[in-house]
Write an enzyme that holds these catalytic residues in place. Sequence first.
Site, PDB file in Angstrom:
ATOM      1  N   PHE A   1      45.326  27.552  37.694  1.00  0.00           N
ATOM      2  CA  PHE A   1      46.518  28.403  37.699  1.00  0.00           C
ATOM      3  C   PHE A   1      47.090  28.552  39.098  1.00  0.00           C
ATOM      4  CE2 PHE A   1      44.528  29.927  33.725  1.00  0.00           C
ATOM      5  CZ  PHE A   1      45.594  29.675  32.883  1.00  0.00           C
ATOM      6  N   GLY A   2      46.228  28.756  40.096  1.00  0.00           N
ATOM      7  CA  GLY A   2      46.701  28.928  41.464  1.00  0.00           C
ATOM      8  C   GLY A   2      47.411  27.692  41.977  1.00  0.00           C
TER       9      GLY A   2
ATOM     10  N   ASP B   1      40.290  32.272  42.692  1.00  0.00           N
ATOM     11  CA  ASP B   1      38.837  32.428  42.674  1.00  0.00           C
ATOM     12  C   ASP B   1      38.196  32.096  44.023  1.00  0.00           C
ATOM     13  OD1 ASP B   1      39.259  32.974  40.059  1.00  0.00           O
ATOM     14  OD2 ASP B   1      38.247  31.207  39.250  1.00  0.00           O
TER      15      ASP B   1
ATOM     16  N   GLU C   1      34.988  36.504  23.553  1.00  0.00           N
ATOM     17  CA  GLU C   1      35.790  35.545  22.797  1.00  0.00           C
ATOM     18  C   GLU C   1      34.913  34.464  22.190  1.00  0.00           C
ATOM     19  OE1 GLU C   1      40.059  36.053  25.126  1.00  0.00           O
ATOM     20  OE2 GLU C   1      38.633  34.562  25.856  1.00  0.00           O
TER      21      GLU C   1
END
Lengths: 421, 421
Positions: free
Chosen positions: B15-16, B301, B172
Amino acid sequence: MTEKIPHVVIVGAGFGGVAAMKALKNVNVKITWVDRTNYHLFQPLLYQLSTAVLSTDDISFPVRAMFRKRKNMDLFMAKATGIDGKNKILHTNHGDISYDYLIVAAGATNNFFGMENVEKYSYGMKTIQEALHIRNHALHMFERANKQEDSEEERRKMLTFVCVGGGPTGVEEAGALAELVAVQKLDYPNLNFDEVSIKLIEATDRVLPMMPDNLQKYTLDVLKKKGVEVMLNTQVADCSEDGLTLKDGTFIPSRTVIWAAGVRAHDLASTIGAECDRAGRVIVEKTLQVPGYPEIFAIGDNAHFLQDGRPLPTVAPVANQEARAAADNIVRMIKGEKLQEFVYKDYGSMATIGRCEAVVSWGFLKIGGFFAWVIWMFLHLMRLEGAHEDITVGIKWFWNFISGARLGRIITNIRFEELEK
Amino acid sequence: MTEKIPHVVIVGAGFGGVAAMKALKNVNVKITWVDRTNYHLFQPLLYQLSTAVLSTDDISFPVRAMFRKRKNMDLFMAKATGIDGKNKILHTNHGDISYDYLIVAAGATNNFFGMENVEKYSYGMKTIQEALHIRNHALHMFERANKQEDSEEERRKMLTFVCVGGGPTGVEEAGALAELVAVQKLDYPNLNFDEVSIKLIEATDRVLPMMPDNLQKYTLDVLKKKGVEVMLNTQVADCSEDGLTLKDGTFIPSRTVIWAAGVRAHDLASTIGAECDRAGRVIVEKTLQVPGYPEIFAIGDNAHFLQDGRPLPTVAPVANQEARAAADNIVRMIKGEKLQEFVYKDYGSMATIGRCEAVVSWGFLKIGGFFAWVIWMFLHLMRLEGAHEDITVGIKWFWNFISGARLGRIITNIRFEELEK
């Protein structure tokens, strides 16, 4: 007095195995289905997995979902290793299974005709694993070539893709690779695509031998238009990590040689002890029984069935029809009736050469082009197991049709170390 | 006089990395994107791959398709191995890359907190490969148990699935596994499903720590209803092929332990030489710069960013916002402007517990149930890269919603030998 329910063991979840299971679904027998996987693989679309059009799950269907809630049917996921016809026992790597009737539909594997280097360095295309290896490797070659700024020779070697074998698999793979290259072109603005080369090598003087002459020529024209260099009358002598050596001594530098030049029966067939042909197929009787073992039926790629003086081809329709005939003969044996002789009905054949291009030969209908492609698509969707798969594949094809997109262009080697090579 | 165009190197396609690339897309810089894969993986849906809802290609998107035809952007597919901040060089397994600015967005990996046996015998869930291993292994356990007629003990061990970690991933995964079991039930009429057990182990006294109390309780209720046994205040001490040992000495026999109890930063971050926290994250400045190396920005992260006295959580929204801030600060540096301090805006969080069940906590909106699930689905479809993936995933979810079907229940180990174990 309770009558013993006969135990039918089916080896293989390919077209033959599935058709046999379906034919016996409502018969009062106990069925054990043996396969080393838990899925039916739709092999005709394997080339689309290897060229990033479809995903693994699109062309494979869980076997158990075909016979839900039936207590008299079970899958025994194991590798069949041998047949003891005298004692009616099938050996597997998870133990022995006794049978009353056995259908051998274990399918085929690559035939490298004893060429060890070809086996070692070329890419087969009979399993999901092999197709994914091709996909990962071919996509990776573009990444590698893109980093290889110094050596045109190295780049060309990485960007040369050779398919060996001019049958449907080789033709379909070469056509699909050519289209994959066109998509890749958008993504590598710094790569010179004149250095990309796709070759189709065939030992005889023609491709798609089951097709009429004019459709063979049509196929050659379409392949050429797509940028595939077809080399007829060309035989392979050797293979290495760096390329392919032809019989005439020519060396073709390439990191990717895809082998679609021949198949042989799964080793299991030969363990019965009956006579086999050179490709390991059992020479069966007219009833599809194995000579000397009336309870064993060999079908599909495991059977050598003579009709009109020639063995039937190793294609899905043969396996399907043989499966139904073998199942029918097992029912007759149980009832004590006379067995029927099998006769194959040839409805014709078809192959796709890429998006919007296919050839179809059915009786009087012999066409090539867009309409043939629509027929091909429609029939393949119908033959796929599972409504699910139909929808997903249908949408991916539609998307591919309008945009040329290839959803699956991701490199997913299990071990990252492989990517470092 | 030609001005030199600054070279920005981005490590990581999570994502980053994606957000940084998009933020710099129209800036006059040369961008080299380094990742060991060629795709962006949508990690929030990895649990659906591991439980046979989705396929590999549905949740991974080719990186190059994000910057088509742009000559000033390129992917360098390689493993980043180290950073030489003094000489502004990134080391990779395919050679060195010089940078003017470096964004370290290399993501995270499993944190086993030094427990070697847990690392060896449990299943991580951070990559496609790991998720597929879980899928293959879990499905295979049903096949194995189905053949294990003699020993209830062995069967129970094979049919016990343990998830460790009560964060979103563990919750999940446990919920999705419970639903997978319900589907499997239809396919194994001869297997006693009372022998199946799904456990969720959490060291603290609560699941989903970022959620308000009532939604945590709601989550526990839903998990229980789905048949998941939640064990709070329970710590893992050791692991073997046969099961899990807890801190209190209890042994849980199980062949499947899924580790979702912690992550640590990719090793790359620590090679800069700046101070890191215990999870390997670089303690960055307010501008996201690495202390002592103003050209290096660590995000997501890989960054330990203090805000309100606590480090920001390792979630996608943090990575996204930090990426945009880092990109913005690089532009300011190029222009010679003053850098801006980063402030994270927390919009809330969500997690799904299974089909039709999710919890959402956004400001005043704190809900659990069907409507939360619809929001979850809608937002995840929006955040997925590629219209393609949206359509395929949307259809699979719809199909799963109406029929509960799991398309991907096929066992596809690369090596067939693994299946024989």
